[in-house]
Design a protein around this motif. Sequence first.
Motif, PDB file in Angstrom:
ATOM      1  N   ILE A 100     -12.715  -3.073  73.513  1.00  0.00           N
ATOM      2  CA  ILE A 100     -13.429  -1.955  72.851  1.00  0.00           C
ATOM      3  C   ILE A 100     -13.178  -0.646  73.600  1.00  0.00           C
ATOM      4  O   ILE A 100     -12.894   0.394  72.997  1.00  0.00           O
ATOM      5  CB  ILE A 100     -14.952  -2.252  72.790  1.00  0.00           C
ATOM      6  N   ALA A 101     -13.270  -0.714  74.947  1.00  0.00           N
ATOM      7  CA  ALA A 101     -13.048   0.491  75.768  1.00  0.00           C
ATOM      8  C   ALA A 101     -11.644   1.046  75.524  1.00  0.00           C
ATOM      9  O   ALA A 101     -11.463   2.262  75.360  1.00  0.00           O
ATOM     10  CB  ALA A 101     -13.257   0.167  77.239  1.00  0.00           C
ATOM     11  N   ILE A 119     -11.442   2.636  72.040  1.00  0.00           N
ATOM     12  CA  ILE A 119     -12.100   3.961  72.003  1.00  0.00           C
ATOM     13  C   ILE A 119     -11.193   5.000  72.665  1.00  0.00           C
ATOM     14  O   ILE A 119     -11.029   6.113  72.185  1.00  0.00           O
ATOM     15  CB  ILE A 119     -13.473   3.919  72.717  1.00  0.00           C
ATOM     16  N   PHE A 120     -10.578   4.598  73.775  1.00  0.00           N
ATOM     17  CA  PHE A 120      -9.687   5.515  74.500  1.00  0.00           C
ATOM     18  C   PHE A 120      -8.506   5.938  73.609  1.00  0.00           C
ATOM     19  O   PHE A 120      -8.197   7.128  73.500  1.00  0.00           O
ATOM     20  CB  PHE A 120      -9.189   4.837  75.774  1.00  0.00           C
ATOM     21  N   PHE A 121      -7.882   4.955  72.954  1.00  0.00           N
ATOM     22  CA  PHE A 121      -6.731   5.272  72.093  1.00  0.00           C
ATOM     23  C   PHE A 121      -7.161   6.109  70.890  1.00  0.00           C
ATOM     24  O   PHE A 121      -6.447   7.013  70.471  1.00  0.00           O
ATOM     25  CB  PHE A 121      -6.033   3.990  71.628  1.00  0.00           C
ATOM     26  N   GLN A 146      -7.435   9.573  71.977  1.00  0.00           N
ATOM     27  CA  GLN A 146      -6.135  10.217  72.162  1.00  0.00           C
ATOM     28  C   GLN A 146      -5.558  10.662  70.829  1.00  0.00           C
ATOM     29  O   GLN A 146      -4.906  11.699  70.733  1.00  0.00           O
ATOM     30  CB  GLN A 146      -5.156   9.264  72.854  1.00  0.00           C
ATOM     31  N   VAL A 195     -13.320  12.458  68.369  1.00  0.00           N
ATOM     32  CA  VAL A 195     -14.073  11.205  68.424  1.00  0.00           C
ATOM     33  C   VAL A 195     -15.296  11.389  69.324  1.00  0.00           C
ATOM     34  O   VAL A 195     -15.206  11.933  70.415  1.00  0.00           O
ATOM     35  CB  VAL A 195     -13.170  10.073  68.964  1.00  0.00           C
ATOM     36  N   LEU A 196     -16.428  10.964  68.846  1.00  0.00           N
ATOM     37  CA  LEU A 196     -17.700  11.007  69.582  1.00  0.00           C
ATOM     38  C   LEU A 196     -18.114  12.433  69.940  1.00  0.00           C
ATOM     39  O   LEU A 196     -18.883  12.635  70.869  1.00  0.00           O
ATOM     40  CB  LEU A 196     -17.616  10.158  70.853  1.00  0.00           C
ATOM     41  N   LYS A 235     -21.276  13.354  72.167  1.00  0.00           N
ATOM     42  CA  LYS A 235     -21.114  14.118  73.413  1.00  0.00           C
ATOM     43  C   LYS A 235     -22.083  15.291  73.434  1.00  0.00           C
ATOM     44  O   LYS A 235     -22.757  15.540  74.428  1.00  0.00           O
ATOM     45  CB  LYS A 235     -19.679  14.660  73.514  1.00  0.00           C
ATOM     46  N   ALA A 282     -25.606  14.070  73.947  1.00  0.00           N
ATOM     47  CA  ALA A 282     -25.803  13.593  75.320  1.00  0.00           C
ATOM     48  C   ALA A 282     -25.898  14.769  76.281  1.00  0.00           C
ATOM     49  O   ALA A 282     -26.729  14.775  77.199  1.00  0.00           O
ATOM     50  CB  ALA A 282     -24.660  12.673  75.722  1.00  0.00           C
ATOM     51  N   ARG A 286     -17.786  23.710  73.255  1.00  0.00           N
ATOM     52  CA  ARG A 286     -18.692  22.867  72.471  1.00  0.00           C
ATOM     53  C   ARG A 286     -20.117  23.360  72.697  1.00  0.00           C
ATOM     54  O   ARG A 286     -20.493  23.641  73.833  1.00  0.00           O
ATOM     55  CB  ARG A 286     -18.549  21.409  72.895  1.00  0.00           C
ATOM     56  N   GLU A 313     -11.536  20.591  73.892  1.00  0.00           N
ATOM     57  CA  GLU A 313     -11.622  19.949  75.198  1.00  0.00           C
ATOM     58  C   GLU A 313     -10.757  18.713  75.202  1.00  0.00           C
ATOM     59  O   GLU A 313     -10.548  18.099  74.172  1.00  0.00           O
ATOM     60  CB  GLU A 313     -13.063  19.558  75.431  1.00  0.00           C
ATOM     61  N   ASN A 314     -10.274  18.335  76.411  1.00  0.00           N
ATOM     62  CA  ASN A 314      -9.491  17.103  76.479  1.00  0.00           C
ATOM     63  C   ASN A 314     -10.439  15.921  76.587  1.00  0.00           C
ATOM     64  O   ASN A 314     -11.594  16.026  76.898  1.00  0.00           O
ATOM     65  CB  ASN A 314      -8.560  17.100  77.669  1.00  0.00           C
TER      66      ASN A 314
END
Lengths: 326, 176
Positions: free
Chosen positions: A26-27, A30-32, A35, A40-41, A45, A48, A171, A325-326
Amino acid sequence: MARLGGHNFRRRRIVGRITFVFLIIIAALIFFAGQANDRVLDDTKTQAESATSPVMTYVTMPVRGFENFVTDLRERGRAHAENKRLQAELSRLSDVEARANALAIKLSRFETILNVDVSSGIPEQKIAARAVMENNGPFVRSSLLNAGHSKGIEKGYAVMTVDGLLGHVVRVGQNSARVLRLEDLNSRVSVMSVRSQSRAILTGDNSRNPKLSFLTETSDWTAGDVVITSGDDGVLPPGLPIGYVMPETNGELMVDLYVNDSHVDWVWVYPHDPIKAPETDPIISEESGAETEPQATVTQNPISQSQDAEKQIQQASPVVTDRDEN
Amino acid sequence: MALDTANVLKARGHALQGGAVGFVLLVFSLLSVRIGRIDAALTFLPLIAIYLWPLNATSALSSILIFSLGLGVDVLSGGPVGLWAFVYLFLYGTFRPDLRGPDKSLYAAWISFLGLVGAGVALLIAIGFVFIPGRTGFVALAIQALVVIVAFPPVYLIHNSLQKFFSDEDSAEAGI
């Protein structure tokens, strides 16, 4: 654990392993996904950050307090010498102030006569905020502010410290904002030399000193030149101090940022409406509501016309290329 | 049966204890301390929690907590999402306390922790090189690794002291 023994223990161990492998997949997914699409998210973000920024305000207080205490001690040590220097500076500046006032009056008269606006472009209104969290990680350089949309902060606004430009807002949450710092790899800012008026793009590379790129053959940059925002990108206001050019290394000119010399604590966010291209900003006739062609109403001198033409060309190809943002 | 249930609850409690240590270190990892002209970011701090993860913690709950911890770092630091979650899980899987055995001394633990940090740095460089080319700040990476290596002994000693202070001697005697 072995003493637990039996069927239950074996079952729990298998469940544990399956969970571990499942989560690691899953991690990676999410990372891919991040990219492929950096949005995503994004909402998660923002939420949070809004939730943690008030907490981080208090968590960072002892650290900032300690940093300020150390700075205070250092400054007290050289207070006497500094006081003498400042007295000499004050007497010199009294004369400079009188001349500046005379020049301001003269400039104001010329502005009236020529009917032109030669203001610096730096917004007079600013929003105070506190940088509660800095991330100088291996992949990102950003700061989190404890003020957001509720204080009037919008995406793209410039963020300054007392020393110079820190970056721009990428953001915005209700009570927090993420600042992409000038050092970040994704940061591209249109800059100019105060001395020669030469233009360049300040490119972050995740190091302390971003470099000057897209230099033309005719551009004139030397070590010690003061670098400010040019405003050519139409995104950041012109004239914001950034730093000074360092001696050339490996054929590249780097900039020593003013913000590198101090702790980032309180910052000012500069509200600024980006200049829209005429194609996207048509004139709406008040009577008919129809779009009309823009008409020149003020006769400008040749210099300001050439500056406008230059600005339009640069607006056609925005220089702040990646503000995400990256 | 009652003993088994007690053991399960205790193992879950251990996992939550690891999660709590991780959460505290996560909060501190969001700070950036400036020493002279060097920004000493504490991003690697939760690696200490991964290393000190309780031996008897349930594997499934531990994985979930570590995943959440990593995702928390990703979201709060504004970095690539999923990166730290993957790195933490990988390091937990490689340096699990039951694979490594109990630490005999602070020095031994420190040396072992160096291995974990080294593996973490190598993994980050590899991921950065393959998937995020040109975006890895090697100097920042080296400084953060150094900071966490220096921070390990005090955190380890505080953690051990608290563990001794709160240890449940009655249940240890009962063999739970």
